[in-house]
Design a protein around this motif. Structure first.
Motif, PDB file in Angstrom:
ATOM      1  N   ILE A  46       0.891  -1.286  -0.122  1.00 15.22           N
ATOM      2  CA  ILE A  46      -0.056   0.133  -0.007  1.00 15.22           C
ATOM      3  C   ILE A  46       1.052   1.160   0.061  1.00 15.22           C
ATOM      4  N   LEU A  47       1.872   1.337   0.852  1.00 19.35           N
ATOM      5  CA  LEU A  47       2.894   2.379   0.673  1.00 19.35           C
ATOM      6  C   LEU A  47       3.547   2.623  -0.585  1.00 19.35           C
ATOM      7  N   ALA A  48       3.832   1.511  -1.080  1.00 24.35           N
ATOM      8  CA  ALA A  48       4.475   1.592  -2.621  1.00 24.35           C
ATOM      9  C   ALA A  48       3.558   2.264  -3.360  1.00 24.35           C
ATOM     10  N   CYS A  49       2.157   2.281  -3.228  1.00 24.70           N
ATOM     11  CA  CYS A  49       1.345   2.755  -4.063  1.00 24.70           C
ATOM     12  C   CYS A  49       0.858   4.307  -3.725  1.00 24.70           C
ATOM     13  N   SER A  50       1.525   4.743  -2.622  1.00 23.85           N
ATOM     14  CA  SER A  50       0.997   5.896  -2.321  1.00 23.85           C
ATOM     15  C   SER A  50       2.027   7.246  -2.389  1.00 23.85           C
ATOM     16  N   PHE A  51       2.943   7.080  -3.111  1.00 26.59           N
ATOM     17  CA  PHE A  51       4.020   8.040  -3.619  1.00 26.59           C
ATOM     18  C   PHE A  51       3.691   8.382  -4.979  1.00 26.59           C
ATOM     19  N   PRO A  52       3.995   9.683  -5.470  1.00 30.76           N
ATOM     20  CA  PRO A  52       3.799  10.114  -6.780  1.00 30.76           C
ATOM     21  C   PRO A  52       5.133   9.340  -7.572  1.00 30.76           C
ATOM     22  N   GLY A  53       4.891   8.548  -8.545  1.00 29.18           N
ATOM     23  CA  GLY A  53       6.062   8.024  -9.193  1.00 29.18           C
ATOM     24  C   GLY A  53       6.475   6.687  -8.883  1.00 29.18           C
ATOM     25  N   ALA A  54       5.731   6.305  -7.562  1.00 32.84           N
ATOM     26  CA  ALA A  54       6.056   5.015  -6.991  1.00 32.84           C
ATOM     27  C   ALA A  54       5.759   3.769  -8.092  1.00 32.84           C
ATOM     28  N   LYS A  55       6.266   2.707  -7.792  1.00 35.66           N
ATOM     29  CA  LYS A  55       5.926   1.611  -8.581  1.00 35.66           C
ATOM     30  C   LYS A  55       4.831   0.965  -7.740  1.00 35.66           C
ATOM     31  N   CYS A  56       3.301   0.984  -8.326  1.00 29.03           N
ATOM     32  CA  CYS A  56       2.193   0.279  -7.547  1.00 29.03           C
ATOM     33  C   CYS A  56       1.771  -1.041  -8.368  1.00 29.03           C
ATOM     34  N   SER A  57       1.791  -2.184  -7.812  1.00 30.56           N
ATOM     35  CA  SER A  57       1.261  -3.162  -8.495  1.00 30.56           C
ATOM     36  C   SER A  57      -0.030  -3.530  -7.942  1.00 30.56           C
ATOM     37  N   LEU A  58      -1.104  -3.609  -8.614  1.00 30.32           N
ATOM     38  CA  LEU A  58      -2.406  -4.097  -8.209  1.00 30.32           C
ATOM     39  C   LEU A  58      -2.307  -5.741  -7.974  1.00 30.32           C
ATOM     40  N   ASN A  59      -1.602  -6.424  -8.651  1.00 33.01           N
ATOM     41  CA  ASN A  59      -1.300  -7.801  -8.641  1.00 33.01           C
ATOM     42  C   ASN A  59      -0.697  -8.141  -7.294  1.00 33.01           C
ATOM     43  N   ALA A  60       0.449  -7.336  -6.694  1.00 28.58           N
ATOM     44  CA  ALA A  60       0.970  -7.502  -5.465  1.00 28.58           C
ATOM     45  C   ALA A  60      -0.142  -7.231  -4.313  1.00 28.58           C
ATOM     46  N   LEU A  61      -0.900  -6.241  -4.577  1.00 28.96           N
ATOM     47  CA  LEU A  61      -1.766  -6.069  -3.472  1.00 28.96           C
ATOM     48  C   LEU A  61      -3.068  -6.887  -3.415  1.00 28.96           C
ATOM     49  N   GLU A  62      -3.393  -7.609  -4.480  1.00 28.35           N
ATOM     50  CA  GLU A  62      -4.351  -8.603  -4.368  1.00 28.35           C
ATOM     51  C   GLU A  62      -3.795  -9.742  -3.766  1.00 28.35           C
ATOM     52  N   LYS A  63      -2.445 -10.070  -4.126  1.00 31.86           N
ATOM     53  CA  LYS A  63      -1.869 -11.302  -3.566  1.00 31.86           C
ATOM     54  C   LYS A  63      -1.729 -11.008  -2.129  1.00 31.86           C
ATOM     55  N   GLU A  64      -1.420 -10.256  -1.533  1.00 33.69           N
ATOM     56  CA  GLU A  64      -1.320  -9.906  -0.032  1.00 33.69           C
ATOM     57  C   GLU A  64      -2.411 -10.066   0.546  1.00 33.69           C
ATOM     58  N   ALA A  65      -3.673  -9.277   0.109  1.00 26.95           N
ATOM     59  CA  ALA A  65      -4.667  -9.405   0.594  1.00 26.95           C
ATOM     60  C   ALA A  65      -5.205 -11.013   0.497  1.00 26.95           C
ATOM     61  N   ILE A  66      -5.049 -11.770  -0.458  1.00 25.24           N
ATOM     62  CA  ILE A  66      -5.566 -13.032  -0.302  1.00 25.24           C
ATOM     63  C   ILE A  66      -4.873 -13.866   0.703  1.00 25.24           C
ATOM     64  N   GLN A  67      -3.468 -13.569   0.829  1.00 24.34           N
ATOM     65  CA  GLN A  67      -2.618 -14.490   1.733  1.00 24.34           C
ATOM     66  C   GLN A  67      -3.142 -13.874   3.088  1.00 24.34           C
ATOM     67  N   ILE A  68      -3.609 -12.786   3.484  1.00 25.34           N
ATOM     68  CA  ILE A  68      -4.002 -12.382   4.771  1.00 25.34           C
ATOM     69  C   ILE A  68      -5.226 -13.205   5.083  1.00 25.34           C
ATOM     70  N   ALA A  69      -6.172 -13.215   3.981  1.00 30.58           N
ATOM     71  CA  ALA A  69      -7.695 -14.166   4.250  1.00 30.58           C
ATOM     72  C   ALA A  69      -7.118 -15.497   4.155  1.00 30.58           C
ATOM     73  N   ALA A  70      -6.185 -16.061   3.652  1.00 29.32           N
ATOM     74  CA  ALA A  70      -5.883 -17.582   3.634  1.00 29.32           C
ATOM     75  C   ALA A  70      -5.388 -17.986   5.252  1.00 29.32           C
ATOM     76  N   VAL A  71      -4.544 -17.063   5.594  1.00 29.81           N
ATOM     77  CA  VAL A  71      -3.886 -17.145   6.934  1.00 29.81           C
ATOM     78  C   VAL A  71      -5.027 -17.256   7.840  1.00 29.81           C
ATOM     79  N   ALA A  72      -5.989 -16.196   7.812  1.00 30.90           N
ATOM     80  CA  ALA A  72      -7.073 -16.244   8.908  1.00 30.90           C
ATOM     81  C   ALA A  72      -7.989 -17.550   8.492  1.00 30.90           C
ATOM     82  N   LYS A  73      -8.097 -18.071   7.540  1.00 30.61           N
ATOM     83  CA  LYS A  73      -9.045 -19.237   7.387  1.00 30.61           C
ATOM     84  C   LYS A  73      -8.034 -20.473   7.989  1.00 30.61           C
TER      85      LYS A  73
END
Length: 86
Positions: A46-73
């Motif tokens: 999320i921080l990587a997406c928060s700065f102008p010109g920073a590299k932001c990866s929707l794929n990386a955000l989705e992957k991390e969110a799914i990993q959180i859900a999977a650990v919770a499961k």
């Protein structure tokens, strides 16, 4: 994305975790540590997406969110087993 796809991704990640680590039974504080580490990885993305010109990866955000859900499961699965969560 629909709910079915979301839950399919969580289940795929759970399968990957079990294949990599085997079934895990941890004390609750260890689950908290694992879950917090995963949240930290999402925070980094999320921080990587928060700065102008920073590299932001929707794929990386989705992957991390799914990993959180999977650990919770995984934690939830352990809680369903009598005496395995104490």
């Amino acid at each position: 994305m629909d709910d079915a796809r979301f839950f399919a991704l969580i289940n795929e990640e759970r399968q990957r975790q079990d294949e990599k680590y085997g079934k895990r039974h941890h004390p609750l504080v260890v689950w908290l540590t694992i879950l917090t580490e995963e949240v930290g990885e999402l925070a980094r993305e999320i921080l990587a997406c928060s700065f102008p010109g920073a590299k932001c990866s929707l794929n990386a955000l989705e992957k991390e969110a799914i990993q959180i859900a999977a650990v919770a499961k995984a934690l939830w699965e352990q809680l369903q087993e009598p005496k395995k969560w104490i």
